[in-house]
Design a protein around this motif. Structure first.
Motif, PDB file in Angstrom:
ATOM      1  N   SER A   1     -13.270  14.478   3.357  1.00 30.37           N
ATOM      2  CA  SER A   1     -11.935  14.329   2.979  1.00 30.37           C
ATOM      3  C   SER A   1     -11.122  13.519   4.109  1.00 30.37           C
ATOM      4  N   ILE A   2     -10.735  12.425   3.791  1.00 29.38           N
ATOM      5  CA  ILE A   2     -10.236  11.432   4.727  1.00 29.38           C
ATOM      6  C   ILE A   2      -8.558  11.333   4.017  1.00 29.38           C
ATOM      7  N   ASP A   3      -7.679  11.394   5.234  1.00 31.35           N
ATOM      8  CA  ASP A   3      -6.354  10.859   4.834  1.00 31.35           C
ATOM      9  C   ASP A   3      -5.902   9.857   5.879  1.00 31.35           C
ATOM     10  N   ALA A   4      -4.959   9.039   5.822  1.00 35.45           N
ATOM     11  CA  ALA A   4      -4.632   7.975   6.760  1.00 35.45           C
ATOM     12  C   ALA A   4      -2.893   7.602   6.522  1.00 35.45           C
ATOM     13  N   VAL A   5      -2.444   6.661   7.382  1.00 36.92           N
ATOM     14  CA  VAL A   5      -1.317   6.213   7.615  1.00 36.92           C
ATOM     15  C   VAL A   5      -1.114   4.689   7.464  1.00 36.92           C
ATOM     16  N   VAL A   6      -0.342   4.223   6.662  1.00 34.79           N
ATOM     17  CA  VAL A   6      -0.213   2.757   6.559  1.00 34.79           C
ATOM     18  C   VAL A   6       1.382   2.297   6.922  1.00 34.79           C
ATOM     19  N   TYR A   7       1.381   1.449   7.931  1.00 36.50           N
ATOM     20  CA  TYR A   7       2.740   1.114   8.343  1.00 36.50           C
ATOM     21  C   TYR A   7       2.773  -0.412   7.599  1.00 36.50           C
ATOM     22  N   TYR A   8       3.887  -0.923   7.138  1.00 35.75           N
ATOM     23  CA  TYR A   8       4.347  -1.970   6.810  1.00 35.75           C
ATOM     24  C   TYR A   8       5.552  -2.408   6.449  1.00 35.75           C
ATOM     25  N   LYS A   9       6.051  -3.656   6.334  1.00 34.18           N
ATOM     26  CA  LYS A   9       7.404  -4.220   6.223  1.00 34.18           C
ATOM     27  C   LYS A   9       7.735  -5.204   5.401  1.00 34.18           C
ATOM     28  N   VAL A  10       8.492  -5.462   4.965  1.00 35.79           N
ATOM     29  CA  VAL A  10       8.901  -6.588   3.891  1.00 35.79           C
ATOM     30  C   VAL A  10       9.197  -7.814   4.665  1.00 35.79           C
ATOM     31  N   VAL A  11       8.580  -8.823   4.536  1.00 37.30           N
ATOM     32  CA  VAL A  11       8.663 -10.348   5.335  1.00 37.30           C
ATOM     33  C   VAL A  11       9.281 -11.259   4.321  1.00 37.30           C
ATOM     34  N   ASP A  12       9.068 -11.226   3.085  1.00 34.60           N
ATOM     35  CA  ASP A  12      10.035 -12.076   1.951  1.00 34.60           C
ATOM     36  C   ASP A  12      10.534 -11.056   1.051  1.00 34.60           C
ATOM     37  N   ALA A  13      11.714 -10.978   1.132  1.00 28.53           N
ATOM     38  CA  ALA A  13      12.446 -10.124   0.135  1.00 28.53           C
ATOM     39  C   ALA A  13      12.469 -10.741  -1.292  1.00 28.53           C
ATOM     40  N   ILE A  14      12.468 -11.850  -1.475  1.00 25.61           N
ATOM     41  CA  ILE A  14      12.284 -12.274  -2.870  1.00 25.61           C
ATOM     42  C   ILE A  14      11.021 -12.422  -3.536  1.00 25.61           C
ATOM     43  N   LYS A  15       9.915 -12.334  -2.875  1.00 24.18           N
ATOM     44  CA  LYS A  15       8.507 -12.126  -3.416  1.00 24.18           C
ATOM     45  C   LYS A  15       8.705 -10.649  -3.636  1.00 24.18           C
ATOM     46  N   ALA A  16       9.071  -9.615  -2.720  1.00 23.20           N
ATOM     47  CA  ALA A  16       9.009  -8.129  -2.759  1.00 23.20           C
ATOM     48  C   ALA A  16       9.687  -7.821  -4.087  1.00 23.20           C
ATOM     49  N   VAL A  17      10.652  -8.453  -4.388  1.00 22.30           N
ATOM     50  CA  VAL A  17      11.536  -8.076  -5.831  1.00 22.30           C
ATOM     51  C   VAL A  17      10.922  -8.634  -6.935  1.00 22.30           C
ATOM     52  N   SER A  18      10.354 -10.152  -6.893  1.00 18.15           N
ATOM     53  CA  SER A  18      10.051 -10.588  -8.034  1.00 18.15           C
ATOM     54  C   SER A  18       8.634 -10.607  -8.393  1.00 18.15           C
ATOM     55  N   MET A  19       7.632 -10.314  -7.383  1.00 12.57           N
ATOM     56  CA  MET A  19       6.349 -10.356  -7.611  1.00 12.57           C
ATOM     57  C   MET A  19       5.544  -9.021  -7.969  1.00 12.57           C
ATOM     58  N   VAL A  20       6.103  -7.862  -7.630  1.00  8.13           N
ATOM     59  CA  VAL A  20       5.650  -6.593  -7.823  1.00  8.13           C
ATOM     60  C   VAL A  20       6.933  -5.638  -8.300  1.00  8.13           C
ATOM     61  N   TYR A  21       6.442  -4.611  -9.186  1.00  5.87           N
ATOM     62  CA  TYR A  21       7.384  -3.865  -9.652  1.00  5.87           C
ATOM     63  C   TYR A  21       7.752  -2.851  -8.443  1.00  5.87           C
ATOM     64  N   ASN A  22       6.873  -2.333  -8.055  1.00  2.00           N
ATOM     65  CA  ASN A  22       7.249  -1.041  -6.926  1.00  2.00           C
ATOM     66  C   ASN A  22       6.185  -1.623  -5.540  1.00  2.00           C
ATOM     67  N   TYR A  23       6.775  -2.162  -4.770  1.00  2.00           N
ATOM     68  CA  TYR A  23       5.809  -2.591  -3.701  1.00  2.00           C
ATOM     69  C   TYR A  23       5.334  -1.207  -2.989  1.00  2.00           C
ATOM     70  N   ASN A  24       5.995  -0.501  -2.777  1.00  2.00           N
ATOM     71  CA  ASN A  24       5.594   1.048  -2.056  1.00  2.00           C
ATOM     72  C   ASN A  24       4.454   1.721  -2.662  1.00  2.00           C
ATOM     73  N   GLN A  25       4.553   1.990  -4.208  1.00  2.00           N
ATOM     74  CA  GLN A  25       3.630   2.618  -4.614  1.00  2.00           C
ATOM     75  C   GLN A  25       2.435   1.709  -5.070  1.00  2.00           C
ATOM     76  N   ALA A  26       2.677   0.485  -4.821  1.00  2.00           N
ATOM     77  CA  ALA A  26       1.401  -0.750  -5.041  1.00  2.00           C
ATOM     78  C   ALA A  26       0.658  -0.389  -3.719  1.00  2.00           C
ATOM     79  N   VAL A  27       1.396  -0.402  -2.586  1.00  2.00           N
ATOM     80  CA  VAL A  27       0.617  -0.283  -1.215  1.00  2.00           C
ATOM     81  C   VAL A  27      -0.085   1.076  -1.220  1.00  2.00           C
ATOM     82  N   ILE A  28       0.435   1.918  -1.574  1.00  2.00           N
ATOM     83  CA  ILE A  28      -0.151   3.404  -1.753  1.00  2.00           C
ATOM     84  C   ILE A  28      -1.682   3.300  -2.584  1.00  2.00           C
ATOM     85  N   ASN A  29      -1.467   2.678  -3.839  1.00  2.00           N
ATOM     86  CA  ASN A  29      -2.686   2.674  -4.786  1.00  2.00           C
ATOM     87  C   ASN A  29      -3.784   1.819  -3.960  1.00  2.00           C
TER      88      ASN A  29
END
Length: 265
Positions: free
Chosen positions: A85-113
């Motif tokens: 059983s393994i768990d981890a932590v991911v650190y990320y940030k948005v570098v392009d706000a337009i892509k983060a809004v227009s290219m993926v519905y929910n980038y936070n949930q997408a990163v988790i999946n």
């Protein structure tokens, strides 16, 4: 007539104030507002006070700070058929706000999946020993896979850390026994190697003593000196002429002097 005019001006002033209130929006320093005008991306505004056209412009606020995402514990079967059983932590940030809004519905949930499925794939291809000893390699591979997905979303994964690896208690006990057996094996090897080296040195020393009997006598005397430091011991030393002529000669001389001093003894 004058009253109606005053009332109209007051209503107009209220409408203007409401319009201004709806048009102005405050954006924090670590945020950006992606403005959609009639559904189309107009651009990025902020930070500070921005102006919007009411009922026409709609802002989508994007946080540019580094965010932390916890990957829930994943039950994975390794390549050698061990369940961990393994768990981890991911650190990320948005570098392009337009892509983060227009290219993926929910980038936070997408990163988790993506992190969950990628972690399963990586660990499933490794053996248990590799999983326990190569955390840095797992972190690096997982970050590379996440970057390959999130680059098109305007999201940058800055770091990935495997936080905890859990295995069954029975397997922990077996691993502890294996480690103890390995330590005992190493200890026996070290002792055996020491005995081998000591025997080689003693064999070499015996050759030197054989060629130099005086050195053997000196060594014997040093040994007696070391033993004599322990009180309460009676030391019986063979001092024959054949074995230790020096000691034998000294003993005979001592006996002769004793007989001269005390002839009746």
């Amino acid at each position: 007539m004058l009253v109606s005019l005053i009332i109209g001006l007051v209503l107009l002033l209220i409408i203007i104030l409401v319009f201004i209130g709806m048009s102005l929006r405050q954006v924090k320093e670590w945020e950006r507002a992606v403005v959609l005008r009639l559904g189309r991306v107009l651009g990025i505004k902020g930070p500070g006070i921005i102006f919007l056209i009411p009922f026409v412009d709609r802002p989508v606020i994007v946080d540019l700070r580094i965010r932390t995402v916890d990957i829930p514990p994943q039950t994975i079967i390794t390549r050698d058929n061990v369940t961990v059983s393994i768990d981890a932590v991911v650190y990320y940030k948005v570098v392009d706000a337009i892509k983060a809004v227009s290219m993926v519905y929910n980038y936070n949930q997408a990163v988790i999946n993506i992190a969950q499925t990628s972690l399963r794939d990586i660990v499933g291809q490794m053996e248990l020993d590799e999983v326990l000893t190569k955390r840095d390699e797992i972190n690096k591979k997982l970050q590379e896979i996440l970057d390959s997905y999130t680059e098109g979303w305007g999201v940058k994964v800055t770091s990935v850390t495997v936080r905890d690896i859990k295995i069954s208690p029975d397997l922990l006990s077996a691993m502890a026994k294996q480690a103890e057996a390995e330590r005992q094996r190493r200890a026996r090897v070290i002792v055996s190697e020491g005995e081998r080296q000591a025997s080689s040195i003693l064999a070499e020393a015996s050759k030197q003593y054989k060629d130099n009997p005086q050195a053997l006598q000196l060594r014997f005397l040093e040994t007696l000196t070391d033993i004599s430091q322990k009180g309460g011991l009676i030391i019986v030393v063979p001092a024959g002429q054949e074995l230790y002529p020096t000691i034998s000669l000294a003993t005979s001389a001592g006996e002769y002097l004793r007989q001269r001093i005390n002839p009746q003894s």
